[in-house]
Scaffold this active site. Sequence first.
Site, PDB file in Angstrom:
ATOM      1  N   LYS A 191      -2.274  -5.335   8.727  1.00  0.00           N
ATOM      2  CA  LYS A 191      -0.945  -4.775   8.737  1.00  0.00           C
ATOM      3  C   LYS A 191      -0.774  -3.735   7.640  1.00  0.00           C
ATOM      4  CE  LYS A 191       1.106  -9.290   9.846  1.00  0.00           C
ATOM      5  NZ  LYS A 191       1.879 -10.388   9.257  1.00  0.00           N
ATOM      6  N   GLY A 192      -1.627  -3.811   6.634  1.00  0.00           N
ATOM      7  CA  GLY A 192      -1.405  -3.066   5.389  1.00  0.00           C
ATOM      8  C   GLY A 192      -1.208  -1.569   5.539  1.00  0.00           C
ATOM      9  N   GLU A 213      -6.771   3.575   6.554  1.00  0.00           N
ATOM     10  CA  GLU A 213      -6.742   2.304   5.827  1.00  0.00           C
ATOM     11  C   GLU A 213      -5.773   2.393   4.652  1.00  0.00           C
ATOM     12  OE1 GLU A 213      -6.871  -0.620   5.525  1.00  0.00           O
ATOM     13  OE2 GLU A 213      -8.800  -1.577   5.580  1.00  0.00           O
ATOM     14  N   ASP A 214      -5.287   1.258   4.236  1.00  0.00           N
ATOM     15  CA  ASP A 214      -4.426   1.217   3.051  1.00  0.00           C
ATOM     16  C   ASP A 214      -5.241   1.316   1.766  1.00  0.00           C
ATOM     17  OD1 ASP A 214      -5.587  -1.272   3.464  1.00  0.00           O
ATOM     18  OD2 ASP A 214      -3.721  -2.405   3.354  1.00  0.00           O
ATOM     19  N   ASP A 231     -11.626  -1.593  -1.083  1.00  0.00           N
ATOM     20  CA  ASP A 231     -11.895  -2.406  -2.269  1.00  0.00           C
ATOM     21  C   ASP A 231     -13.406  -2.682  -2.311  1.00  0.00           C
ATOM     22  OD1 ASP A 231     -11.143  -4.079  -4.446  1.00  0.00           O
ATOM     23  OD2 ASP A 231     -11.006  -5.810  -3.138  1.00  0.00           O
ATOM     24  N   LYS A 236     -10.472   1.767  -4.680  1.00  0.00           N
ATOM     25  CA  LYS A 236     -10.834   1.056  -5.926  1.00  0.00           C
ATOM     26  C   LYS A 236     -12.351   1.103  -6.060  1.00  0.00           C
ATOM     27  CE  LYS A 236      -7.712  -2.879  -5.953  1.00  0.00           C
ATOM     28  NZ  LYS A 236      -7.702  -4.350  -5.897  1.00  0.00           N
ATOM     29  N   PHE A 241      -4.779  -5.652  -8.803  1.00  0.00           N
ATOM     30  CA  PHE A 241      -4.262  -6.011  -7.486  1.00  0.00           C
ATOM     31  C   PHE A 241      -2.888  -5.375  -7.310  1.00  0.00           C
ATOM     32  CE2 PHE A 241      -2.494  -8.544  -4.070  1.00  0.00           C
ATOM     33  CZ  PHE A 241      -3.582  -8.637  -3.212  1.00  0.00           C
ATOM     34  N   VAL A 242      -2.767  -4.554  -6.269  1.00  0.00           N
ATOM     35  CA  VAL A 242      -1.527  -3.812  -6.069  1.00  0.00           C
ATOM     36  C   VAL A 242      -0.812  -4.256  -4.796  1.00  0.00           C
ATOM     37  CG1 VAL A 242      -2.249  -1.770  -7.379  1.00  0.00           C
ATOM     38  CG2 VAL A 242      -2.797  -1.918  -4.938  1.00  0.00           C
ATOM     39  N   ASP A 288       0.501  -6.214   0.834  1.00  0.00           N
ATOM     40  CA  ASP A 288       1.205  -7.477   0.552  1.00  0.00           C
ATOM     41  C   ASP A 288       0.485  -8.358  -0.456  1.00  0.00           C
ATOM     42  OD1 ASP A 288      -1.013  -8.281   2.218  1.00  0.00           O
ATOM     43  OD2 ASP A 288       0.049 -10.175   2.513  1.00  0.00           O
ATOM     44  N   ARG A 294       5.571  -5.958   1.085  1.00  0.00           N
ATOM     45  CA  ARG A 294       5.156  -4.821   1.922  1.00  0.00           C
ATOM     46  C   ARG A 294       6.225  -3.738   1.977  1.00  0.00           C
ATOM     47  NH1 ARG A 294       0.530  -6.277   4.793  1.00  0.00           N
ATOM     48  NH2 ARG A 294       0.429  -8.419   5.534  1.00  0.00           N
TER      49      ARG A 294
END
Length: 178
Positions: free
Chosen positions: A43-44, A100-101, A104, A132, A153-154, A160, A166
């Site tokens: 969902k990000g 993509e959001d 990582d 990242k 962590f954001v 979320d 979100r």
Amino acid sequence: MSQASAERVLISADQIRKRIDEMAASIVADYPEGPLYLVSVLKGAFIFVADLARALKRSGVRIEFMGISSYGKAKTSSGQVKVTRDLDVNIEGQNVLIVEDIVDSGITLSYLTRLLQQRHPKTLEIATLLDKPERRIKPVKIKYAGFQIPDEFVVGYGLDYAEDYRNLSDIRVLTGAD
Ligand code: 5GP
């Protein structure tokens, strides 16, 4: 009970807006015509793809969604990737941009690019709002990256923690979570 909070703004809504306009201009220059499939990972990335799509000043932009199993409630990857919702269009011979959001470890995207490549798109590239690089385990070739961020962590702007945050319009650092 965890005392998670997200007060420190890392990237403001205004910075996000400006950067998305720049990314969109590069994308339009690279793909001036013909259908362009934005394959967004739920969902990000839903807010990012909505803003990016509107910033793409061209016709022929198609928006598609995929579901990939994510971190769930935890903050670290399980290393397990699973498709929970597949595309319902054929991308063979098409220009495809994965939206993509955040990248990582790179595990999700290296899996997804391998999967989509098997469907023989004409081109397959990646646009991510956040990157990242310090956390990378699997190499991923990112064509368009919005912001490189440190190993924190954001949340916010679609991202979320346990389904919370979100709806924030900026990107913030989460503190005090397990
Ligand atoms: P990767 O497979 O590259 O390790 O992870 C990609 C996914 O992990 C992202 O799509 C996102 O769902 C989640 N993720 C990685 N880092 C963060 C972060 O800092 N905050 C949030 N909310 N999710 C993250």
